[in-house]
Design a protein around this motif. Structure first.
Motif, PDB file in Angstrom:
ATOM      1  N   LEU B  68       0.787  -1.286  -0.001  1.00 20.54           N
ATOM      2  CA  LEU B  68      -0.029  -0.136   0.013  1.00 20.54           C
ATOM      3  C   LEU B  68       0.993   1.375   0.164  1.00 20.54           C
ATOM      4  N   GLU B  84      -9.184   6.293  -2.038  1.00 20.78           N
ATOM      5  CA  GLU B  84      -9.737   4.973  -2.015  1.00 20.78           C
ATOM      6  C   GLU B  84      -8.382   3.949  -2.410  1.00 20.78           C
ATOM      7  N   GLU B 108      -4.555  -1.937   6.663  1.00 23.77           N
ATOM      8  CA  GLU B 108      -5.736  -0.982   7.209  1.00 23.77           C
ATOM      9  C   GLU B 108      -5.125  -0.299   8.239  1.00 23.77           C
ATOM     10  N   ALA B 111      -3.749   2.630   5.960  1.00 24.94           N
ATOM     11  CA  ALA B 111      -4.711   3.341   5.468  1.00 24.94           C
ATOM     12  C   ALA B 111      -5.326   4.237   6.478  1.00 24.94           C
ATOM     13  N   THR B 116      -6.690   6.726   4.054  1.00 23.44           N
ATOM     14  CA  THR B 116      -7.112   5.712   2.782  1.00 23.44           C
ATOM     15  C   THR B 116      -8.383   5.103   3.112  1.00 23.44           C
ATOM     16  N   THR B 117      -9.529   5.052   2.129  1.00 22.87           N
ATOM     17  CA  THR B 117     -10.492   4.045   2.481  1.00 22.87           C
ATOM     18  C   THR B 117     -10.253   2.727   1.391  1.00 22.87           C
ATOM     19  N   ILE B 118      -9.898   1.606   2.094  1.00 22.81           N
ATOM     20  CA  ILE B 118     -10.008   0.532   1.158  1.00 22.81           C
ATOM     21  C   ILE B 118     -11.335   0.130   0.697  1.00 22.81           C
ATOM     22  N   VAL B 135      -4.728   2.723  -6.257  1.00 23.33           N
ATOM     23  CA  VAL B 135      -4.794   3.930  -5.418  1.00 23.33           C
ATOM     24  C   VAL B 135      -5.576   5.067  -6.264  1.00 23.33           C
TER      25      VAL B 135
END
Lengths: 328, 328
Positions: B68, B84, B108, B111, B116-118, B135
């Motif tokens: 990520l 996202e 997570e 995030a 950030t929203t997964i 992303v």
């Protein structure tokens, strides 16, 4: 071939086909003029898992086509047109330039046919061919979509196109018994094509939305599984008559050769990438004319004997078929 | 563990942290309220290629964090906040539930730390661990971005943070000579952390944009390569004094142990995921105070001896170092 050269070749093969793309491949990220609502799905194809690795039918262009097609199928099921695709390739050393170019060109042909712009990507090396495609479509608002959870009691349940062809096509590749089926060359080729080169139903998905359909899902795992997703998401019970599932020509012959009920191949085979849809009865005529076959209805879910999900029926009685889960 | 159970676990660990998400994981696609302009990047991490496969330091949470982080670093280099992330996991059979949960939890955590929203993902099986992260960030317009092609003649060239730490950290894992370097435990741990758990410079990228920087790129391949991308994209020549590259503590000791020039480790090591930036001289003071070290300037490119790209210098003379291309 160095990674950077491959990226250059990859980019050189691409064409922009909308005015959304502001900065294409070559910067740290692609920049795209957005619509009101982004609809995004990501899908991975692994050679040797999602497709047989050593079959002469499974050429690089099949892998490229199928990786993009299966991703776009999710946008079809939402009722939105395709916008951009972002393609991450992991390439084994056994794949040479020619393989990669054939894969990318097939992807680009499908992109052209569906109005998709391949706006970015990534190339890595790895022990197997892995293609992850992320697709984005744009909608005016979140209500102008076909959702899984939008089925209503009393809706009719239908499917686009014909089913079972993909499972039969795969059987022709991997099951020696299937090859004993008597098929004309055209029928046989069409079964193989259905498995190897599925077509995402993008235009039809948008049309079903305009015609007043409520819910939709694409048939990646098969009616038996995918209808269950719609039922559970909507808190309702989809009753489906398996003998009303439209079967692709040749499915019956292949089913007989491998000793299976042809309706089971159509219901549980998966990977036809048609759409399952629910719609109110007053829209049934118009939606049927768009290419939908009605196969059942949406009922209230009540009690332990009627939990939300799907029930497959024959002659009005629930079926007890085993092995209904999709093989993946 | 069946694919569907894994997806459920995956989804259960996720939290929405913006009001953009309209339909999250569970439908055919995620639906997100868009900004004016979408900034999208996709990045793949293959265990055994991008990270050593059999090193005890390379735990599942390292893989998740790094996959990520490296994707978000591209958004940092564009000067946009994270929106996202869409995560495609290909899992080998050797990875059990515990491994996968540790990977997802680390993702997570990052995030959460970066806003950030997964919002979606995909889980497949395959012969190796492959993680592709796409992303998306949102900007008000395409001019409110740090582009690679926006450097101007006369700009100063700078870098955030300190360099060479990732290359030194990797050397500590894979090169027995590096382990002879004399390092305090803290310095050693910081070098390993730089390689294993890089931090995307999201806030700093946005700040550099507000402070009037022109162009930026994230340092994934190293200054020597990445500055060349900025130079070629802008049609200009970045002149960089390698002895002005800020080196992380411990880099000099590791470089000595492996017999390399420490400036070369800082210039060509790669994977520090800091930002290289160009900015007009009148903004140099404010940008330096934000955490940028000036390392050179942007010159006109003219003639065969001064093609667009980068020239690395020492004592005002071009360097002839070999091996400048990043190892990947």
């Amino acid at each position: 071939m160095a990674e950077r050269d491959l990226i250059s070749r990859f980019v050189a093969g691409l064409r922009t086909r909308d005015d959304r793309l502001l900065i294409g491949p070559g910067d740290d990220a692609a920049v795209v003029r957005a619509g009101a609502v982004a609809v995004t799905s990501t899908d991975t194809t692994v050679l040797g898992v999602h497709l047989p690795a050593d079959d002469p039918h499974v050429t690089p262009d099949v892998v490229g086509h199928r990786a993009l097609a299966t991703a776009l199928s999710d946008l079809a099921a939402m009722g939105v047109p395709a916008g951009e695709a972002y393609v991450a390739l992991t390439l084994p050393t056994s794949w040479d330039d020619g393989h990669v170019i054939a894969l990318v060109e097939a992807m680009e042909r499908l992109a052209a046919a569906t109005g998709t712009t391949i706006a970015g990507g990534d190339v890595s090396s790895g022990p197997a061919l892995v293609v992850t495609v992320t697709v984005v479509g744009w909608a005016d608002d979140e209500h102008a979509l076909l959702r899984r959870d939008a089925a209503r009691a009393g809706d009719r349940v239908g499917v686009t196109g014909q089913l079972g062809g993909s499972a039969a096509g795969l059987a022709l590749l991997v099951d020696p018994r299937a090859r004993t089926a008597t098929l004309t060359p055209n029928v046989r080729a069409a079964l193989l094509d259905r498995y190897l080169r599925p077509e995402p139903r993008l235009a039809l998905g948008q049309r079903l939305l305009r015609l007043g359909a409520h819910a939709a899902i694409d048939l990646s795992d098969g009616v038996a599984t995918d209808a269950g997703h719609v039922g559970r998401a909507s808190g309702l019970r989809l009753r489906i008559d398996v003998d009303r599932l439209p079967r692709q020509l040749g499915v019956d012959a292949v089913a007989a050769a491998v000793g299976r009920d042809p309706a089971q191949l159509a219901a549980a085979g998966g990977e036809d990438f048609e759409l399952l849809v629910t719609a109110p009865p007053e829209r049934a005529g118009a939606i049927a004319r768009a290419g939908v076959t009605w196969i059942g209805e949406v009922a209230e879910a009540a009690g332990d004997d009627a939990a939300p999900g799907v029930v497959l029926e024959r002659d009005g009685r629930p079926l007890g078929w085993a092995g209904f889960e999709h093989r993946a």
